[in-house]
Scaffold this motif. Sequence first.
Motif, PDB file in Angstrom:
ATOM      1  N   ALA A 342       0.832  -1.205   0.000  1.00 51.96           N
ATOM      2  CA  ALA A 342       0.000   0.000   0.000  1.00 51.96           C
ATOM      3  C   ALA A 342       0.868   1.257   0.000  1.00 51.96           C
ATOM      4  N   TRP A 343       1.964   1.220   0.741  1.00 53.27           N
ATOM      5  CA  TRP A 343       2.870   2.374   0.814  1.00 53.27           C
ATOM      6  C   TRP A 343       3.538   2.634  -0.524  1.00 53.27           C
ATOM      7  N   ILE A 344       4.044   1.578  -1.162  1.00 60.98           N
ATOM      8  CA  ILE A 344       4.703   1.742  -2.459  1.00 60.98           C
ATOM      9  C   ILE A 344       3.715   2.242  -3.514  1.00 60.98           C
ATOM     10  N   GLY A 345       2.517   1.679  -3.509  1.00 60.21           N
ATOM     11  CA  GLY A 345       1.502   2.145  -4.449  1.00 60.21           C
ATOM     12  C   GLY A 345       1.168   3.611  -4.235  1.00 60.21           C
ATOM     13  N   GLY A 346       1.085   4.018  -2.962  1.00 59.02           N
ATOM     14  CA  GLY A 346       0.799   5.421  -2.658  1.00 59.02           C
ATOM     15  C   GLY A 346       1.906   6.345  -3.127  1.00 59.02           C
ATOM     16  N   HIS A 357      -1.639   2.339 -14.561  1.00 59.14           N
ATOM     17  CA  HIS A 357      -0.299   1.780 -14.680  1.00 59.14           C
ATOM     18  C   HIS A 357       0.153   1.051 -13.410  1.00 59.14           C
ATOM     19  N   LEU A 358      -0.671   1.068 -12.372  1.00 67.98           N
ATOM     20  CA  LEU A 358      -0.304   0.350 -11.155  1.00 67.98           C
ATOM     21  C   LEU A 358      -0.098  -1.144 -11.384  1.00 67.98           C
ATOM     22  N   PRO A 359      -0.863  -1.783 -12.294  1.00 67.37           N
ATOM     23  CA  PRO A 359      -0.570  -3.206 -12.555  1.00 67.37           C
ATOM     24  C   PRO A 359       0.863  -3.448 -13.009  1.00 67.37           C
TER      25      PRO A 359
END
Length: 391
Positions: A342-346, A357-359
């Motif tokens: 969750a932190w890296i995605g944020g 592009h998150l996938p």
Amino acid sequence: MRLSLPILALAAASFGIGTTEFVIMGLLPDVARSLLVTIPQAGYLVSGYALGVVIGAPLVAMATAGMPRKAALLSLMALFTIGNVGCAIAPDYNLLMAARIVTAFAHGAFFGIGAVVASNLVPREQRAQAVSLMFAGLTLANVLGVPFGTALGQAAGWRMAFWAVVAIGVVAFIAILRYVPSGMPGTKGGLGREFRALGRWPVLLPMLISTTASVSMFSLFTYITPLLEGVTGLTPHGVTGALLAIGVGLTIGNLIGGRLADKNLLSTVIGAFICLAIVLGALSLVAHLVIPTIALLVLWGGIAFALVSPLQIWVVDAATDAPNLASTLNQGAFNLGNAVGAWIGGIAINLGVHYGHLPLLAACVALAGLAMALTTLINRKVLPAQISPAE
């Protein structure tokens, strides 16, 4: 394999644990209004639980290391039930947070010890399937427990959702008391020897892979709603339906992963990471299309959860001197991955990465997990005797 009553009892407990972990997400506005806090503050109840699992896993594992496994499971279910009573009656935000953390302390240790117990209840060639059946309660919580708990909480007040979980906890406690056999001792020889066993690279490697798998999943899953609404164009009701479909995928993938791992564990792990990277790459290309996106998300969820029971068995086999502690700490590793993902995605979003592009970010993390798994083909000494490329 046939679902035995002891494993069904463990699955019932995991259903309750999964429900209490995630049902709060659907009740955040109600909790915020009731306790006079903001929705972001209420959201910390989710983070607090996850950190409670990470911190509580080693502490509770040490406290229960020498206990007979059935006694440990019963103690953990009692703690879980008491924690949910605390959630249901908490008069203010701080006490609700404290009750959530108490409940979380039972989470990692229960799944860790439960996985060892489940694997010991069946022949060796069915161990991963037994663990996947226990974890099926967790995946079913996302399909059934969370939607029904959310609906109950919205209709009768959010506290009723926790009272319902208390009832599940009582039923699971009675089922474990009645059906899980006694006679499975705890680990002998002292905690120092156990932690020395956990310091070996063959034990740390599958734990690190578990964390990486979870980072990959939650770097995307945490932000799935804005992706589906903002990129795919689904309505809120459509998002609910998509999440339900993903939950079905999680459940099926978990069971298939257990069956495949009993045939060849390492090939299952390597194959799952390869498939994850391919599916996530494809998802980044079609995220604006409804039907392909939902189909790929269901497939993605199934593949991601197909890794859970194989990695859990890998850790147990690698830590023959401390299987209970290792299995419990691996649950902490999974939850650490949840938080890091969750932190890296944020961070990626704050840096301007588009939700669509998150996938690709999740695919890159999956490739890192694949690389770690492939190192075992170069140095086979890191694999326990029970697991080999030619098993």
